[in-house]
Design a protein around this motif. Sequence first.
Motif, PDB file in Angstrom:
ATOM      1  N   CYS A  35      62.574  44.585  86.690  1.00 40.42           N
ATOM      2  CA  CYS A  35      61.564  45.553  86.246  1.00 40.42           C
ATOM      3  C   CYS A  35      61.073  45.225  84.839  1.00 40.42           C
ATOM      4  CB  CYS A  35      62.148  46.973  86.228  1.00 40.42           C
ATOM      5  SG  CYS A  35      62.707  47.617  87.819  1.00 40.42           S
ATOM      6  N   ASP A  36      59.840  45.631  84.566  1.00 42.95           N
ATOM      7  CA  ASP A  36      59.332  45.662  83.189  1.00 42.95           C
ATOM      8  C   ASP A  36      59.630  47.060  82.650  1.00 42.95           C
ATOM      9  OD1 ASP A  36      58.310  43.079  83.312  1.00 42.95           O
ATOM     10  OD2 ASP A  36      56.396  43.756  84.151  1.00 42.95           O
ATOM     11  N   VAL A  37      60.308  47.117  81.501  1.00 40.40           N
ATOM     12  CA  VAL A  37      60.769  48.404  80.975  1.00 40.40           C
ATOM     13  C   VAL A  37      60.473  48.500  79.476  1.00 40.40           C
ATOM     14  CG1 VAL A  37      62.634  48.429  82.672  1.00 40.40           C
ATOM     15  CG2 VAL A  37      63.085  47.572  80.386  1.00 40.40           C
ATOM     16  N   PRO A  38      60.309  49.727  78.959  1.00 38.20           N
ATOM     17  CA  PRO A  38      60.158  49.894  77.505  1.00 38.20           C
ATOM     18  C   PRO A  38      61.437  49.471  76.790  1.00 38.20           C
ATOM     19  CG  PRO A  38      59.536  51.890  78.707  1.00 38.20           C
ATOM     20  CD  PRO A  38      60.235  51.006  79.678  1.00 38.20           C
ATOM     21  N   MET A  66      73.413  43.589  81.007  1.00 38.47           N
ATOM     22  CA  MET A  66      72.141  42.927  80.775  1.00 38.47           C
ATOM     23  C   MET A  66      70.954  43.835  81.036  1.00 38.47           C
ATOM     24  SD  MET A  66      73.086  39.132  82.241  1.00 38.47           S
ATOM     25  CE  MET A  66      71.658  38.355  81.471  1.00 38.47           C
ATOM     26  N   ALA A  67      71.223  45.129  81.113  1.00 39.51           N
ATOM     27  CA  ALA A  67      70.139  46.090  81.362  1.00 39.51           C
ATOM     28  C   ALA A  67      70.223  47.269  80.404  1.00 39.51           C
ATOM     29  CB  ALA A  67      70.190  46.571  82.802  1.00 39.51           C
ATOM     30  N   ARG A  68      70.719  47.029  79.210  1.00 38.69           N
ATOM     31  CA  ARG A  68      70.773  48.118  78.230  1.00 38.69           C
ATOM     32  C   ARG A  68      70.682  47.540  76.817  1.00 38.69           C
ATOM     33  NH1 ARG A  68      76.369  48.640  76.518  1.00 38.69           N
ATOM     34  NH2 ARG A  68      77.755  47.435  77.859  1.00 38.69           N
ATOM     35  N   ARG A 125      66.087  40.006  70.708  1.00 37.64           N
ATOM     36  CA  ARG A 125      65.785  41.139  69.838  1.00 37.64           C
ATOM     37  C   ARG A 125      64.824  42.102  70.535  1.00 37.64           C
ATOM     38  NH1 ARG A 125      65.381  36.777  66.110  1.00 37.64           N
ATOM     39  NH2 ARG A 125      67.002  36.808  64.500  1.00 37.64           N
ATOM     40  N   VAL A 126      65.050  43.379  70.342  1.00 37.23           N
ATOM     41  CA  VAL A 126      64.176  44.413  70.908  1.00 37.23           C
ATOM     42  C   VAL A 126      63.338  44.970  69.772  1.00 37.23           C
ATOM     43  CG1 VAL A 126      64.063  46.610  72.113  1.00 37.23           C
ATOM     44  CG2 VAL A 126      65.862  44.970  72.692  1.00 37.23           C
ATOM     45  N   GLY A 127      62.063  44.560  69.726  1.00 37.57           N
ATOM     46  CA  GLY A 127      61.175  45.024  68.680  1.00 37.57           C
ATOM     47  C   GLY A 127      60.543  46.359  69.035  1.00 37.57           C
ATOM     48  N   LYS A 128      59.946  46.999  68.046  1.00 36.82           N
ATOM     49  CA  LYS A 128      59.285  48.287  68.250  1.00 36.82           C
ATOM     50  C   LYS A 128      58.119  48.145  69.226  1.00 36.82           C
ATOM     51  CE  LYS A 128      57.185  52.141  65.733  1.00 36.82           C
ATOM     52  NZ  LYS A 128      56.773  52.646  64.398  1.00 36.82           N
ATOM     53  N   GLY A 129      58.106  48.983  70.265  1.00 35.25           N
ATOM     54  CA  GLY A 129      57.038  48.958  71.253  1.00 35.25           C
ATOM     55  C   GLY A 129      57.110  47.795  72.224  1.00 35.25           C
ATOM     56  N   LEU A 168      61.676  56.124  89.773  1.00 36.16           N
ATOM     57  CA  LEU A 168      61.726  55.257  88.596  1.00 36.16           C
ATOM     58  C   LEU A 168      61.527  56.066  87.319  1.00 36.16           C
ATOM     59  CD1 LEU A 168      59.548  52.302  89.946  1.00 36.16           C
ATOM     60  CD2 LEU A 168      62.044  52.414  89.822  1.00 36.16           C
ATOM     61  N   PRO A 169      62.275  55.766  86.272  1.00 39.73           N
ATOM     62  CA  PRO A 169      62.079  56.445  84.980  1.00 39.73           C
ATOM     63  C   PRO A 169      60.693  56.132  84.419  1.00 39.73           C
ATOM     64  CG  PRO A 169      64.190  55.285  85.056  1.00 39.73           C
ATOM     65  CD  PRO A 169      63.406  54.826  86.240  1.00 39.73           C
TER      66      PRO A 169
END
Length: 222
Positions: free
Chosen positions: A133-136, A58-60, A94-98, A164-165
């Motif tokens: 975390c909030d991540v890109p 759940m983190a990738r 869904r992972v959208g652009k940006g 942190l990355p």
Amino acid sequence: MSDELKAVARERVGKGAARATRREGLVPGVIYGDKKPPLSIALPAKETALAANSDSFMARVINLDVDGKTHSVIAKDVQRDPVKDFVIHVDFLRVGKGSILTVNVPVHFINEEAAPGLERGGVLNIVRHEVECDVPGNAVPEFLEGDLTGLDIGDGLHISAIKLPPGVVPTITDRDFTIATIAAPASLKSEEDEEAEAAAAEEAAEGESEDAAAEDGDSTEE
């Protein structure tokens, strides 16, 4: 483990359709988000179970192939049978652009051999196995590393010590929260308790001696 899964679209939805899907050896699921209509899908049970059992599932970002079309998604919810614990439904976002995602990122601890507290018999007390975390959306970390180097009994590892990355920000920002601590072993706690009790007894005895001496002084004056 591969970041890819295959699925087929489901035309029928509802509890009855979901049960029928499971009888066919498939796991029902849904893809939603990114301002697009939800898409009901069915995934192969074995491959889905293997993927879901990973602590980073759940983190990738996962490339989900649905009837030949690839969707970039992240798992947001995994439902399991309450008795047998097998996967019965998966929700994907869904992972959208940006896009910026809020995910729970697992913490992996390293350099335990370099922690004096653990060498002395201390116990690693994990306060947070994962950090929200909030991540890109295009750079979701699989895990964060908690370096235990130099930690002694009574020391703690805080979020400020985690590298942190880029673009990754904990959702808790008002305090330097604890990730883990090195706790004293039970044997050491017992020794400390005995020492504390002995010190208290000695102090009490000294107090009684002082009181007795004071009473003798009073008697002499009379």
